[in-house]
Design a protein around this motif. Structure first.
Motif, PDB file in Angstrom:
ATOM      1  N   TYR A  24      -3.837  75.896  14.948  1.00  0.00           N
ATOM      2  CA  TYR A  24      -3.338  74.760  16.361  1.00  0.00           C
ATOM      3  C   TYR A  24      -3.231  73.716  15.676  1.00  0.00           C
ATOM      4  O   TYR A  24      -2.468  73.163  16.609  1.00  0.00           O
ATOM      5  CB  TYR A  24      -4.763  75.150  17.436  1.00  0.00           C
ATOM      6  N   GLN A  46      -7.485  71.133  21.561  1.00  0.00           N
ATOM      7  CA  GLN A  46      -7.667  72.268  20.606  1.00  0.00           C
ATOM      8  C   GLN A  46      -8.522  73.082  18.868  1.00  0.00           C
ATOM      9  O   GLN A  46      -9.174  73.764  19.192  1.00  0.00           O
ATOM     10  CB  GLN A  46      -6.551  73.614  21.241  1.00  0.00           C
ATOM     11  N   GLU A  50     -12.112  74.343  18.003  1.00  0.00           N
ATOM     12  CA  GLU A  50     -12.025  74.793  16.867  1.00  0.00           C
ATOM     13  C   GLU A  50     -13.566  74.719  15.441  1.00  0.00           C
ATOM     14  O   GLU A  50     -13.542  75.830  15.160  1.00  0.00           O
ATOM     15  CB  GLU A  50     -10.623  76.062  16.762  1.00  0.00           C
ATOM     16  N   GLU A  94      -6.262  84.487  20.208  1.00  0.00           N
ATOM     17  CA  GLU A  94      -7.524  84.934  20.915  1.00  0.00           C
ATOM     18  C   GLU A  94      -7.798  86.210  20.554  1.00  0.00           C
ATOM     19  O   GLU A  94      -8.495  86.366  21.599  1.00  0.00           O
ATOM     20  CB  GLU A  94      -7.030  84.273  21.869  1.00  0.00           C
ATOM     21  N   GLN A 127     -13.881  83.512  24.959  1.00  0.00           N
ATOM     22  CA  GLN A 127     -12.935  83.539  24.753  1.00  0.00           C
ATOM     23  C   GLN A 127     -12.803  84.219  26.006  1.00  0.00           C
ATOM     24  O   GLN A 127     -11.503  84.533  25.629  1.00  0.00           O
ATOM     25  CB  GLN A 127     -13.099  84.877  23.652  1.00  0.00           C
ATOM     26  N   GLU A 130     -10.137  80.833  27.025  1.00  0.00           N
ATOM     27  CA  GLU A 130      -9.491  80.907  26.097  1.00  0.00           C
ATOM     28  C   GLU A 130      -8.283  81.643  25.750  1.00  0.00           C
ATOM     29  O   GLU A 130      -7.302  81.416  26.445  1.00  0.00           O
ATOM     30  CB  GLU A 130      -9.462  80.832  24.097  1.00  0.00           C
TER      31      GLU A 130
HETATM   32 FE   LIG Z   1     -10.125  80.156  20.317  1.00  0.00          FE
END
Ligand SMILES: [Fe+2]
Ligand SMILES: [Fe+2]
Length: 172
Positions: A24, A46, A50, A94, A127, A130
């Motif tokens: 990212y 982002q 992470e 993702e 998730q 995401e």
């Molecule tokens: Fe992620």
């Protein structure tokens, strides 16, 4: 105490989260170079999220009396075929992360490691978010036919994103 198998799987997840951050950050640099400062901001935040995931997983390994196993972090791609391509790669990435998280949840359930199972459920939910976020951005780009006007609008929208530590409230 964490089993050897779960220590390995969670350590691999620490690596995967750092790779996500790296990916990212690379996308942020690409968007910045292309002149999309808002999209660059979205990816920069982002990447911060992470990294927070990586540290949180690392802490769980330590708290459970195990030692994390560190491995090389792969280099992310350096170029992309436009903003739509970037977000399509986010969604694909993702989905891959979701598969890894689900595997850890299954392992924890099979081992009856309730603490790890409970811990990893936060990521199962994360998730869903995401994949939803990436999917919605791709839908917007598709609706407007990937036009410069839409990308300008999307850029302004994504400029508004700010970072909040996902674990600041002591969750998970
Ligand atoms: Fe992620
Ligand atoms: Fe993550």
């Amino acid at each position: 105490m964490l089993s050897e198998a779960l220590t390995k799987a969670l350590s691999e997840q620490v690596n995967a989260e750092y790779y996500s951050a790296y990916l990212y950050l690379g996308m942020s640099a690409y968007a910045d170079r292309e002149g999309y400062k808002g999209i660059a901001n979205w990816f920069f935040i982002q990447a911060q999220e992470e990294r927070a995931h990586a540290v949180h997983l690392y802490q769980h390994i330590l708290e459970r009396g195990a030692s994390p196993v560190f491995t090389d972090i792969q280099a992310p791609p350096a170029s992309f075929a436009g903003i739509k391509d970037v977000f399509e790669k986010v969604l694909a990435h993702e989905r891959g992360v979701t598969a890894r998280i689900n595997k850890i949840a299954s392992m924890a359930a099979e081992e009856k490691d309730h603490a790890t199972y409970n811990f990893i459920l936060w990521y199962v939910n994360e998730q869903v978010e995401e994949e939803k976020n990436a999917g919605e951005i791709i839908s917007k780009i598709n609706l407007m036919g990937n036009s410069p006007a839409l990308l300008f609008h999307l850029d302004s929208e994504l400029a508004a994103r700010t970072f909040t530590d996902p674990f600041a409230g002591g969750s998970a």
